[in-house]
Design a protein around this motif. Structure first.
Motif, PDB file in Angstrom:
ATOM      1  N   VAL A   2     -74.329  25.246  74.317  1.00 43.00           N
ATOM      2  CA  VAL A   2     -75.128  24.614  73.274  1.00 43.00           C
ATOM      3  C   VAL A   2     -74.176  23.774  72.425  1.00 43.00           C
ATOM      4  O   VAL A   2     -73.222  24.302  71.858  1.00 43.00           O
ATOM      5  CB  VAL A   2     -75.831  25.652  72.378  1.00 43.00           C
ATOM      6  N   LEU A   3     -74.426  22.485  72.351  1.00 41.47           N
ATOM      7  CA  LEU A   3     -73.610  21.595  71.537  1.00 41.47           C
ATOM      8  C   LEU A   3     -74.356  21.297  70.249  1.00 41.47           C
ATOM      9  O   LEU A   3     -75.510  20.863  70.268  1.00 41.47           O
ATOM     10  CB  LEU A   3     -73.321  20.299  72.299  1.00 41.47           C
ATOM     11  N   VAL A   4     -73.669  21.533  69.126  1.00 46.88           N
ATOM     12  CA  VAL A   4     -74.279  21.299  67.811  1.00 46.88           C
ATOM     13  C   VAL A   4     -73.682  20.017  67.242  1.00 46.88           C
ATOM     14  O   VAL A   4     -72.462  19.925  67.048  1.00 46.88           O
ATOM     15  CB  VAL A   4     -74.018  22.482  66.860  1.00 46.88           C
TER      16      VAL A   4
ATOM     17  N   TRP B  77     -75.373  13.553  76.575  1.00 48.13           N
ATOM     18  CA  TRP B  77     -74.424  14.670  76.628  1.00 48.13           C
ATOM     19  C   TRP B  77     -74.558  15.371  77.980  1.00 48.13           C
ATOM     20  O   TRP B  77     -75.161  16.425  78.088  1.00 48.13           O
ATOM     21  CB  TRP B  77     -74.717  15.672  75.499  1.00 48.13           C
ATOM     22  N   PRO B  78     -74.021  14.794  79.052  1.00 43.21           N
ATOM     23  CA  PRO B  78     -74.238  15.341  80.395  1.00 43.21           C
ATOM     24  C   PRO B  78     -73.531  16.665  80.645  1.00 43.21           C
ATOM     25  O   PRO B  78     -73.876  17.375  81.585  1.00 43.21           O
ATOM     26  CB  PRO B  78     -73.675  14.240  81.307  1.00 43.21           C
ATOM     27  N   GLU B  79     -72.534  17.014  79.811  1.00 38.64           N
ATOM     28  CA  GLU B  79     -71.740  18.205  80.103  1.00 38.64           C
ATOM     29  C   GLU B  79     -72.367  19.500  79.586  1.00 38.64           C
ATOM     30  O   GLU B  79     -71.845  20.579  79.850  1.00 38.64           O
ATOM     31  CB  GLU B  79     -70.338  18.076  79.489  1.00 38.64           C
ATOM     32  N   VAL B  80     -73.457  19.417  78.826  1.00 44.33           N
ATOM     33  CA  VAL B  80     -74.001  20.621  78.192  1.00 44.33           C
ATOM     34  C   VAL B  80     -75.470  20.798  78.540  1.00 44.33           C
ATOM     35  O   VAL B  80     -76.148  19.863  78.973  1.00 44.33           O
ATOM     36  CB  VAL B  80     -73.824  20.555  76.658  1.00 44.33           C
ATOM     37  N   GLN B  81     -75.944  22.033  78.341  1.00 42.57           N
ATOM     38  CA  GLN B  81     -77.327  22.352  78.666  1.00 42.57           C
ATOM     39  C   GLN B  81     -78.295  22.052  77.518  1.00 42.57           C
ATOM     40  O   GLN B  81     -79.434  21.671  77.740  1.00 42.57           O
ATOM     41  CB  GLN B  81     -77.448  23.843  79.045  1.00 42.57           C
TER      42      GLN B  81
ATOM     43  N   ALA C 182     -63.451  19.656  73.984  1.00 37.62           N
ATOM     44  CA  ALA C 182     -63.889  20.941  73.430  1.00 37.62           C
ATOM     45  C   ALA C 182     -64.891  21.667  74.316  1.00 37.62           C
ATOM     46  O   ALA C 182     -64.949  22.900  74.310  1.00 37.62           O
ATOM     47  CB  ALA C 182     -64.479  20.717  72.036  1.00 37.62           C
ATOM     48  N   VAL C 183     -65.691  20.940  75.077  1.00 36.58           N
ATOM     49  CA  VAL C 183     -66.696  21.604  75.908  1.00 36.58           C
ATOM     50  C   VAL C 183     -66.173  21.940  77.302  1.00 36.58           C
ATOM     51  O   VAL C 183     -66.841  22.651  78.064  1.00 36.58           O
ATOM     52  CB  VAL C 183     -67.986  20.761  76.033  1.00 36.58           C
ATOM     53  N   GLU C 184     -64.979  21.452  77.657  1.00 41.36           N
ATOM     54  CA  GLU C 184     -64.481  21.604  79.025  1.00 41.36           C
ATOM     55  C   GLU C 184     -64.387  23.070  79.459  1.00 41.36           C
ATOM     56  O   GLU C 184     -64.936  23.467  80.499  1.00 41.36           O
ATOM     57  CB  GLU C 184     -63.117  20.938  79.154  1.00 41.36           C
ATOM     58  N   HIS C 185     -63.692  23.900  78.711  1.00 43.37           N
ATOM     59  CA  HIS C 185     -63.518  25.295  79.110  1.00 43.37           C
ATOM     60  C   HIS C 185     -64.789  26.128  78.926  1.00 43.37           C
ATOM     61  O   HIS C 185     -65.115  26.940  79.805  1.00 43.37           O
ATOM     62  CB  HIS C 185     -62.344  25.916  78.365  1.00 43.37           C
ATOM     63  N   PRO C 186     -65.535  25.951  77.842  1.00 46.35           N
ATOM     64  CA  PRO C 186     -66.811  26.673  77.757  1.00 46.35           C
ATOM     65  C   PRO C 186     -67.741  26.363  78.928  1.00 46.35           C
ATOM     66  O   PRO C 186     -68.405  27.258  79.459  1.00 46.35           O
ATOM     67  CB  PRO C 186     -67.399  26.170  76.432  1.00 46.35           C
ATOM     68  N   ARG C 187     -67.758  25.107  79.353  1.00 49.20           N
ATOM     69  CA  ARG C 187     -68.625  24.729  80.470  1.00 49.20           C
ATOM     70  C   ARG C 187     -68.227  25.454  81.751  1.00 49.20           C
ATOM     71  O   ARG C 187     -69.073  25.841  82.570  1.00 49.20           O
ATOM     72  CB  ARG C 187     -68.539  23.214  80.663  1.00 49.20           C
TER      73      ARG C 187
END
Length: 203
Positions: free
Chosen positions: A45-47, A57-61, A33-38
């Motif tokens: 922002v991951l909720v 959570w290394p893929e998100v800020q 789910a975070v691949e394309h937003p990243r």
């Protein structure tokens, strides 16, 4: 500047557990789910559920805790989006199969609208419970990712209202929402059968 909110805070009651952390293919659903937003946004922002804040959570800020409802969770994510952001993507982790081109299409649509959502044609005949049939040619099943002008989304959430998606809040506040083509792969995972169907689609 684009920022993204990926909502992964659901309790998974109908699924029977936290579906966002189930494995799809070779990685957890939330990683899909975070691949394309990243790739498309300046930050993500991951909720997540409050008891998952300490996970890696290394893929998100930014990682924030979700609320009692979906709208509450999006508001928690929105509070972490920088004020300088011009556009905000909102995506449900339960739709890990969404295509990159869909993210791009909803963002492009903000040139002429306050919000954009993917919509998938409904093949079935639909009826109200009171017996009235609906014109399926004028109905779509709404998916995520959804894109918003940041100021419009903030104003819509400032009302404190609840809705099953953010475009509904924007529309209630008088914003203009447009629909771009959705895709079968962006189906929502609600049950374990859904996960098996999506795995087959992605294969």
């Amino acid at each position: 500047m684009i920022w993204a909110i990926v909502v992964a805070a659901g309790s998974g009651t109908r699924y029977g557990g936290l579906k966002q952390f189930e494995v799809l293919g070779d990685r957890p659903i939330v990683a899909w789910a975070v691949e394309h937003p990243r790739a498309l946004a300046a930050g993500v922002v991951l909720v997540v559920p409050p008891d998952h804040l300490d996970a890696d959570w290394p893929e998100v800020q930014v990682v924030v805790a979700g609320g009692l409802t979906r709208s509450d969770s999006v508001r928690a994510g929105l509070a972490a989006v920088p004020a300088a952001a011009d556009a905000v993507l909102v995506h449900d982790a339960a739709r890990p199969g969404a295509r990159r081109e869909t993210f791009e299409q909803v963002l492009d649509a903000l040139d002429t609208a306050d919000a954009a959502v993917p919509g998938l044609a409904v093949p079935d005949t639909l009826r109200h419970l009171d017996g009235l049939a609906l014109d399926r040619e004028r109905i779509v099943a709404v998916q995520t990712p959804q894109a918003f002008r940041a100021g419009v989304l903030r104003a819509a959430h400032a009302t404190g209202e609840q809705a099953t998606d953010d475009a509904t809040l924007v529309e209630r506040a008088g914003g203009r929402v447009v629909v771009v083509p959705g895709t079968p792969e962006a189906m929502k995972i609600t049950t374990k059968d859904d996960l098996r169907v999506l795995a087959a689609l992605l294969a």
